[in-house]
Design an enzyme around this catalytic site. Sequence first.
Site, PDB file in Angstrom:
ATOM      1  N   HIS A 173      -3.768  -0.740  -4.658  1.00 33.89           N
ATOM      2  CA  HIS A 173      -5.217  -0.997  -4.544  1.00 33.89           C
ATOM      3  C   HIS A 173      -5.878  -0.734  -5.904  1.00 33.89           C
ATOM      4  CE1 HIS A 173      -4.824  -0.971  -0.117  1.00 33.89           C
ATOM      5  NE2 HIS A 173      -4.148   0.153  -0.244  1.00 33.89           N
ATOM      6  N   SER A 182       0.840  -1.203   0.000  1.00 36.16           N
ATOM      7  CA  SER A 182       0.000   0.000   0.000  1.00 36.16           C
ATOM      8  C   SER A 182       0.881   1.261   0.000  1.00 36.16           C
ATOM      9  CB  SER A 182      -0.960  -0.036   1.194  1.00 36.16           C
ATOM     10  OG  SER A 182      -1.924   0.982   1.110  1.00 36.16           O
ATOM     11  N   GLU A 230      -4.827  -5.428  -5.089  1.00 39.16           N
ATOM     12  CA  GLU A 230      -4.646  -5.978  -3.749  1.00 39.16           C
ATOM     13  C   GLU A 230      -4.301  -7.472  -3.817  1.00 39.16           C
ATOM     14  OE1 GLU A 230      -8.113  -5.027  -1.466  1.00 39.16           O
ATOM     15  OE2 GLU A 230      -7.644  -2.878  -1.419  1.00 39.16           O
TER      16      GLU A 230
END
Length: 284
Positions: free
Chosen positions: A201, A150, A228
């Site tokens: 993401h 992330s 993800e």
Amino acid sequence: MKPGIYFLAVLLSITVTTHAQTVANDKTGKLFIIGGGDRPPALMKEMIRIANLTPTEHIVVLPMSSAEPDSSYYYLVQDVAPYCRNTIANLNFTASTINNQVWLDSLRHAKLIFITGGDQERFMNAVLHTPVYEAIHFAYQNGSTVAGTSAGAAVMSRFMITGRELKGDTTYHATFRKLQDNNIEIKEGLGLLSTAIVDQHFVVRSRYNRLLSALAKFPDLACIGIDEATAIVVHKHHIAVAGEGQVLVFQDPQQLKITENGLIKFKNLQFSIFTAGDEFDLKK
């Protein structure tokens, strides 16, 4: 042999030898860049395999992206514990510890460095122009694997997407609502990946507008969207895909133009979608 020919032969010999030595001395490590979300067991097992730790080598977790650094460290330990018994250090560098020599030595000699999720700006504000930044690069240049998820994925690039729009309503949104010139905020990242910009993401949050905005700003770079539970494994200019989702790559837009009212347009671009087991190369 004539003097000129002899000089040329010596020059060629030096050039070839120097190149061979450069290749032999190139110990650059790998990047294991995760697009966020869940970290499936198979993905964590692959990360540990890529890092290739010996029993005496250690892992360092850098949780400075997170608002809850201890929790980020705890969950990473739970994820990797089934696949290795190596020491895992939690080095949450702050203003008071940024020059801690014991911590810095531990970071320099870690075989695997993991950067947690959270806020990529928070991380870079903590490490940019500090000995921590230098220690990460030292480890990577000497064969260590640097991993991140992330926000920890976003910081890998030299040009880092912060996620903020600069025009109109600048409230943070998961997706961009416009494809407009100079609407994307880019700041300096770690620069471990210099020929591409990474977004995370990606499919889950439909970040196409955001990454296409980055491509319009830096058309000579590849723009890579990682979904993800998915990772790219980068070694020099070669990339392999691991995990459960997809990796999307945008590059080489043609006839890029900006209209009078600031809209982005181009005629063509290279667009690819990759899944686990696929491999591709970045432009040098």
